[in-house]
Enzyme design. Structure first.
Site, PDB file in Angstrom:
ATOM      1  N   ASP A   1       0.741  -1.284  -0.119  1.00 29.35           N
ATOM      2  CA  ASP A   1      -0.371   0.033   0.104  1.00 29.35           C
ATOM      3  C   ASP A   1       0.228   1.158  -0.323  1.00 29.35           C
ATOM      4  O   ASP A   1       0.887   2.586   0.886  1.00 29.35           O
ATOM      5  CB  ASP A   1      -0.681  -0.255   1.293  1.00 29.35           C
ATOM      6  CG  ASP A   1      -1.616  -1.104   1.367  1.00 29.35           C
ATOM      7  OD1 ASP A   1      -2.507  -1.777   0.427  1.00 29.35           O
ATOM      8  OD2 ASP A   1      -2.473  -1.890   2.290  1.00 29.35           O
TER       9      ASP A   1
ATOM     10  N   LYS B   1       2.044   2.719  -5.084  1.00 25.01           N
ATOM     11  CA  LYS B   1       2.626   1.688  -6.718  1.00 25.01           C
ATOM     12  C   LYS B   1       1.488   1.048  -7.740  1.00 25.01           C
ATOM     13  O   LYS B   1       2.115   1.968  -8.663  1.00 25.01           O
ATOM     14  CB  LYS B   1       2.469  -0.019  -6.592  1.00 25.01           C
ATOM     15  CG  LYS B   1       3.286  -0.391  -5.027  1.00 25.01           C
ATOM     16  CD  LYS B   1       3.744  -2.300  -4.627  1.00 25.01           C
ATOM     17  CE  LYS B   1       2.326  -2.144  -4.208  1.00 25.01           C
ATOM     18  NZ  LYS B   1       2.325  -2.153  -2.941  1.00 25.01           N
TER      19      LYS B   1
ATOM     20  N   ALA C   1      -3.603  -8.291  -3.712  1.00 18.53           N
ATOM     21  CA  ALA C   1      -3.267  -6.320  -3.929  1.00 18.53           C
ATOM     22  C   ALA C   1      -4.481  -5.252  -4.477  1.00 18.53           C
ATOM     23  O   ALA C   1      -5.886  -6.090  -4.488  1.00 18.53           O
ATOM     24  CB  ALA C   1      -2.937  -6.355  -4.983  1.00 18.53           C
ATOM     25  N   GLY C   2      -4.564  -3.685  -3.845  1.00 19.16           N
ATOM     26  CA  GLY C   2      -6.017  -3.436  -4.414  1.00 19.16           C
ATOM     27  C   GLY C   2      -4.806  -2.127  -4.713  1.00 19.16           C
ATOM     28  O   GLY C   2      -4.739  -1.543  -3.583  1.00 19.16           O
ATOM     29  N   HIS C   3      -4.849  -1.601  -5.708  1.00 17.38           N
ATOM     30  CA  HIS C   3      -4.213  -0.361  -6.464  1.00 17.38           C
ATOM     31  C   HIS C   3      -4.897   0.249  -6.083  1.00 17.38           C
ATOM     32  O   HIS C   3      -5.533   1.144  -7.354  1.00 17.38           O
ATOM     33  CB  HIS C   3      -3.763  -1.376  -7.220  1.00 17.38           C
ATOM     34  CG  HIS C   3      -2.161  -1.858  -6.916  1.00 17.38           C
ATOM     35  ND1 HIS C   3      -0.920  -2.617  -7.338  1.00 17.38           N
ATOM     36  CD2 HIS C   3      -1.753  -2.560  -5.888  1.00 17.38           C
ATOM     37  CE1 HIS C   3      -0.137  -3.571  -6.656  1.00 17.38           C
ATOM     38  NE2 HIS C   3      -0.757  -3.317  -5.853  1.00 17.38           N
ATOM     39  N   THR C   4      -4.367   1.641  -6.141  1.00 15.67           N
ATOM     40  CA  THR C   4      -5.812   2.752  -6.608  1.00 15.67           C
ATOM     41  C   THR C   4      -4.736   3.974  -7.298  1.00 15.67           C
ATOM     42  O   THR C   4      -4.041   4.026  -7.067  1.00 15.67           O
ATOM     43  CB  THR C   4      -5.605   3.652  -5.431  1.00 15.67           C
ATOM     44  OG1 THR C   4      -6.454   2.696  -3.979  1.00 15.67           O
ATOM     45  CG2 THR C   4      -7.046   4.629  -4.898  1.00 15.67           C
TER      46      THR C   4
ATOM     47  N   THR D   1      -6.396 -11.410   3.050  1.00 17.52           N
ATOM     48  CA  THR D   1      -7.197 -10.929   2.249  1.00 17.52           C
ATOM     49  C   THR D   1      -7.872 -11.608   2.571  1.00 17.52           C
ATOM     50  O   THR D   1      -9.103 -11.164   1.743  1.00 17.52           O
ATOM     51  CB  THR D   1      -6.728  -9.865   1.091  1.00 17.52           C
ATOM     52  OG1 THR D   1      -6.102 -11.477   0.512  1.00 17.52           O
ATOM     53  CG2 THR D   1      -5.322  -9.030   1.761  1.00 17.52           C
TER      54      THR D   1
ATOM     55  N   GLN E   1       2.273  -5.749  -3.044  1.00 14.87           N
ATOM     56  CA  GLN E   1       2.449  -6.252  -1.526  1.00 14.87           C
ATOM     57  C   GLN E   1       3.654  -5.312  -1.458  1.00 14.87           C
ATOM     58  O   GLN E   1       4.473  -4.551  -2.657  1.00 14.87           O
ATOM     59  CB  GLN E   1       2.487  -7.705  -1.428  1.00 14.87           C
ATOM     60  CG  GLN E   1       1.324  -7.942  -0.923  1.00 14.87           C
ATOM     61  CD  GLN E   1       0.885  -8.504  -2.463  1.00 14.87           C
ATOM     62  OE1 GLN E   1       1.306  -9.674  -3.412  1.00 14.87           O
ATOM     63  NE2 GLN E   1      -0.899  -8.532  -2.790  1.00 14.87           N
TER      64      GLN E   1
ATOM     65  N   SER F   1       5.625  12.227  -4.606  1.00 11.76           N
ATOM     66  CA  SER F   1       4.180  12.431  -5.223  1.00 11.76           C
ATOM     67  C   SER F   1       4.008  13.358  -4.205  1.00 11.76           C
ATOM     68  O   SER F   1       3.505  13.408  -2.533  1.00 11.76           O
ATOM     69  CB  SER F   1       3.802  10.726  -4.640  1.00 11.76           C
ATOM     70  OG  SER F   1       2.300  10.999  -4.964  1.00 11.76           O
TER      71      SER F   1
HETATM   72  P1  GDP Z   1      -0.985  -0.238  -3.357  1.00  9.15           P
HETATM   73  O1  GDP Z   1      -1.424  -0.632  -3.159  1.00  9.15           O
HETATM   74  O2  GDP Z   1       0.815   0.418  -3.579  1.00  9.15           O
HETATM   75  O3  GDP Z   1      -0.887   1.242  -5.038  1.00  9.15           O
HETATM   76  O4  GDP Z   1      -1.838   1.601  -2.597  1.00  9.15           O
HETATM   77  P2  GDP Z   1      -3.147   1.573  -2.756  1.00  9.15           P
HETATM   78  O5  GDP Z   1      -3.632   2.326  -3.516  1.00  9.15           O
HETATM   79  O6  GDP Z   1      -4.191   0.381  -1.534  1.00  9.15           O
HETATM   80  O7  GDP Z   1      -3.024   2.744  -0.696  1.00  9.15           O
HETATM   81  C1  GDP Z   1      -2.344   4.070  -1.486  1.00  9.15           C
HETATM   82  C2  GDP Z   1      -3.288   5.072  -1.022  1.00  9.15           C
HETATM   83  O8  GDP Z   1      -2.176   5.961  -1.022  1.00  9.15           O
HETATM   84  C3  GDP Z   1      -4.155   5.287  -2.349  1.00  9.15           C
HETATM   85  O9  GDP Z   1      -5.647   5.487  -1.597  1.00  9.15           O
HETATM   86  C4  GDP Z   1      -3.703   6.376  -2.870  1.00  9.15           C
HETATM   87  O10 GDP Z   1      -4.767   6.351  -4.322  1.00  9.15           O
HETATM   88  C5  GDP Z   1      -3.302   7.025  -2.177  1.00  9.15           C
HETATM   89  N1  GDP Z   1      -1.685   7.975  -2.523  1.00  9.15           N
HETATM   90  C6  GDP Z   1      -0.343   7.521  -3.019  1.00  9.15           C
HETATM   91  N2  GDP Z   1       0.299   8.643  -3.311  1.00  9.15           N
HETATM   92  C7  GDP Z   1      -0.080   9.578  -2.459  1.00  9.15           C
HETATM   93  C8  GDP Z   1       0.928  10.355  -1.992  1.00  9.15           C
HETATM   94  O11 GDP Z   1       1.204  11.312  -2.548  1.00  9.15           O
HETATM   95  N3  GDP Z   1      -0.486  11.602  -1.239  1.00  9.15           N
HETATM   96  C9  GDP Z   1      -2.117  11.366  -0.929  1.00  9.15           C
HETATM   97  N4  GDP Z   1      -2.655  11.854   0.033  1.00  9.15           N
HETATM   98  N5  GDP Z   1      -2.383  10.161  -1.661  1.00  9.15           N
HETATM   99  C10 GDP Z   1      -1.423   9.204  -2.339  1.00  9.15           C
HETATM  100  P1  IMO Z   2      -1.150  -4.375  -2.122  1.00  7.82           P
HETATM  101  O1  IMO Z   2      -0.480  -5.018  -3.803  1.00  7.82           O
HETATM  102  C1  IMO Z   2      -0.974  -5.048   2.043  1.00  7.82           C
HETATM  103  C2  IMO Z   2      -0.751  -8.622   3.669  1.00  7.82           C
HETATM  104  C3  IMO Z   2      -2.328  -9.182   4.324  1.00  7.82           C
HETATM  105  C4  IMO Z   2      -1.572  -9.971   5.536  1.00  7.82           C
HETATM  106  C5  IMO Z   2      -0.973 -10.863   3.926  1.00  7.82           C
HETATM  107  C6  IMO Z   2      -0.620 -12.181   4.020  1.00  7.82           C
HETATM  108  O2  IMO Z   2      -2.131  -3.550  -2.616  1.00  7.82           O
HETATM  109  O3  IMO Z   2      -0.001  -3.060  -1.993  1.00  7.82           O
HETATM  110  P2  IMO Z   2      -2.166 -12.592   1.703  1.00  7.82           P
HETATM  111  O4  IMO Z   2      -3.961 -12.814   1.719  1.00  7.82           O
HETATM  112  O5  IMO Z   2      -2.185 -12.411   0.781  1.00  7.82           O
HETATM  113  O6  IMO Z   2      -2.059 -14.047   2.312  1.00  7.82           O
HETATM  114  O7  IMO Z   2      -2.171 -12.208   2.652  1.00  7.82           O
HETATM  115  O8  IMO Z   2      -0.422  -9.648   3.583  1.00  7.82           O
HETATM  116  N1  IMO Z   2      -1.607  -8.159   2.165  1.00  7.82           N
HETATM  117  C7  IMO Z   2      -1.073  -7.040   2.160  1.00  7.82           C
HETATM  118  N2  IMO Z   2      -1.235  -5.674   2.815  1.00  7.82           N
HETATM  119  N3  IMO Z   2      -1.044  -4.691   0.881  1.00  7.82           N
HETATM  120  C8  IMO Z   2      -1.611  -6.053  -0.077  1.00  7.82           C
HETATM  121  O9  IMO Z   2      -1.456  -6.102  -1.266  1.00  7.82           O
HETATM  122  C9  IMO Z   2      -1.248  -6.960   0.201  1.00  7.82           C
HETATM  123  N4  IMO Z   2      -1.628  -8.208  -0.269  1.00  7.82           N
HETATM  124  C10 IMO Z   2      -1.320  -9.204   1.121  1.00  7.82           C
HETATM  125  O10 IMO Z   2      -2.735  -7.742   5.075  1.00  7.82           O
HETATM  126  O11 IMO Z   2      -1.127  -9.308   6.516  1.00  7.82           O
HETATM  127 MG    MG Z   3      -2.713  -1.404  -2.296  1.00 10.37          MG
END
Ligand code: GDP
Ligand code: IMO
Ligand code: MG
Length: 448
Positions: free
Chosen positions: A18, A21, A44-47, A140, A235, A430
């Site tokens: 998180d 990415k 994964a949850g990519h925003t 997850t 991750q 960023s």
């Molecule tokens: P990922 O899993 O690495 O793609 O990250 P996530 O999407 O799970 O979480 C990152 C969060 O931070 C998302 O809500 C993004 O929209 C937000 N984000 C990313 N870069 C920035 C930043 O520089 N500033 C702020 N405020 N939010 C950001």
């Molecule tokens: P992104 O790509 C943050 C964590 C889970 C748990 C461990 C194992 O969005 O960064 P799993 O379901 O993979 O067997 O869970 O890994 N986890 C993450 N934490 N971001 C993620 O993906 C994750 N994917 C798995 O919370 O601790």
């Molecule tokens: Mg994420």
């Protein structure tokens, strides 16, 4: 022959996931032609935030919002077809993909392993059972671990199997036999009906067929002709199956080396790939496991402020993320295990207006000072962070910040402290969630 000037880029989480990415992959996709997920699955949850509109992707690569790119799901991914079609339909509904030609944009490896309902069931039952004595991982619950287990135990169902009903049935029956013994006798849960799963698989396989291809061949040709490829990690390094805080990890190789195995491109790929580590200005973690710089108990008001301002809730499960200060020891470790060549710093804006920020530069454990990540989770969870205190930076006009010199001097000092410790430059900063809220100090494609 491959062009030596054209570089590929891998975007890797340098913490516990998180880090942002998705945002960085979306931004860099403008320069790539192929964007590939190579490990993990819909854990994964990519925003992505573009023109104020938020898109959360779990399986489809984060380059999909750019028209004309090829988005690949590689052999190393564990693939949940139901989630895939949900995501695909949402993107088609939003006009991102065009009905009837989605399979020209999104391609799925025939070698990827399939997540089936019994994987999700087992994930959930194992977690519930382990939680009784606090040994759960906080997964997850998407079936990721059980699907990778089946792959390694050679009882997995691949995408190639899914689209070949004539050979699928005996494989499913064999896989399910053991699952049912576990489900019935260990967990006392409902057993799986192999015929029902088979019928579902045949239906899903029929719809999936046009998307399936030899993604390795597609990528090999791309690399051979010097076309820019962007590898999208999921991750983070500290969740890696080998190098993370085992057993509180995910079940795949999240480090950059995973890109080689998870796509079928050779080790030589490393020589033409810039590895960008994504790092937040602080740290978050969802799920259980060691987290030395966590401040939930020691500085709860600051943890709450960061979580509220930073919207630190899981993009996949909605769980509140645990919050702590930036851990440079863990970051340096991530730089080493990934071969990170530069860093993208995200979310420094969440710390705007803080009087003071902290950087962890070592740990103490049993009277010793550590500059590395201990192998044993029990040791790591007892490690105490040792901090440098740095002055915070004031609020500033982020919309007008186009280059590093537009940033407050205290933030530039913070960035320099990260670079000095990590030994690699910060080449992207960023300053907000939006695609445009980014300072690119050095263009990552086409350079070493
Ligand atoms: P990922 O899993 O690495 O793609 O990250 P996530 O999407 O799970 O979480 C990152 C969060 O931070 C998302 O809500 C993004 O929209 C937000 N984000 C990313 N870069 C920035 C930043 O520089 N500033 C702020 N405020 N939010 C950001
Ligand atoms: P992104 O790509 C943050 C964590 C889970 C748990 C461990 C194992 O969005 O960064 P799993 O379901 O993979 O067997 O869970 O890994 N986890 C993450 N934490 N971001 C993620 O993906 C994750 N994917 C798995 O919370 O601790
Ligand atoms: Mg994420």
């Amino acid at each position: 022959m491959a062009s030596s000037t054209r570089c590929n880029v891998a975007v890797i989480g340098a913490q516990w996931g998180d880090e942002g990415k998705g945002k960085v992959v979306d931004l860099l996709s403008a320069r790539a032609e192929y964007i590939v997920r190579y490990q993990g699955g819909n854990n994964a949850g990519h925003t992505l935030v573009v023109d104020g509109k938020k898109t959360v992707l779990h399986l489809i690569p984060s380059g999909v919002l750019h028209p004309g790119k090829v988005c690949l799901i590689g052999n190393g991914v564990v693939f949940d077809p139901l989630v895939f079609f949900e995501e695909l339909d949402a993107l088609t509904g939003a006009g991102v993909l065009h009905k009837g030609s989605e399979h020209e944009t999104v391609r799925v490896s025939e070698r990827a392993h399939v997540i089936l309902p019994y994987h999700r069931q087992l994930d959930s039952l194992r977690e519930r059972r382990a939680a009784v004595d606090g040994a759960h991982i906080g997964t997850t619950v998407r079936g990721i671990g059980p699907a990778y287990e089946d792959k390694v135990s050679r009882r997995g169902i691949t995408v190639a199997d899914l689209i070949r009903p004539e050979t699928l049935k005996p494989k499913l029956v064999r896989a399910i036999e053991e699952k049912n013994a576990l489900l019935k006798h260990l967990f006392g849960d409902s057993v799986i009906d192999a015929d029902r799963i088979f019928e579902e698989c045949v239906r899903t396989g029929g719809r999936l067929k046009p998307f399936v291809c030899d993604t390795r061949r597609v990528l090999q040709e791309a690399v051979t002709h010097g076309r820019p490829v962007l590898f999208e990690g999921a991750q983070g390094a500290l969740l890696d199956i080998d190098h993370g805080t085992y057993p509180f990890v995910t079940s795949s190789s999240t480090v950059a080396g995973g890109a080689i195995i998870g796509t079928g491109l050779g080790v030589g790929l490393g020589a033409t790939t810039n590895v960008i580590g994504i790092v937040k200005a602080y740290t978050t973690r969802v799920g259980t496991g060691p987290f030395p710089t966590e401040i939930e108990k020691s500085e709860p008001a600051i943890a709450k402020r960061i979580r509220d301002v930073g919207a630190e809730y899981g993009a996949t499960t909605g769980r509140p993320r645990r919050v702590g200060w930036l851990d440079l020891v863990a970051l340096k470790y991530a730089v080493e295990v990934n071969g990170i060549t530069s860093l993208a710093l995200t979310k420094s804006d969440i710390l705007d207006g803080f009087e003071c920020v902290k950087l962890c530069k070592s740990y103490t454990l049993g009277g010793n000072t550590l500059y590395d990540v201990p192998a044993c989770a029990e040791d790591y969870s007892r490690a105490e962070p040792m901090y440098d205190f740095m002055p915070g930076w004031p609020e500033y006009d982020r919309a007008a910040a186009a280059c590093l010199s537009d940033l407050p001097v205290e933030l530039r000092d913070f960035i320099r402290a990260i670079e000095d410790y990590a030994g690699v430059p910060v080449t992207i900063v960023s300053t907000g969630p939006g695609r445009e809220q980014t300072i690119v100090v050095k263009e990552p494609f086409g350079q070493r």
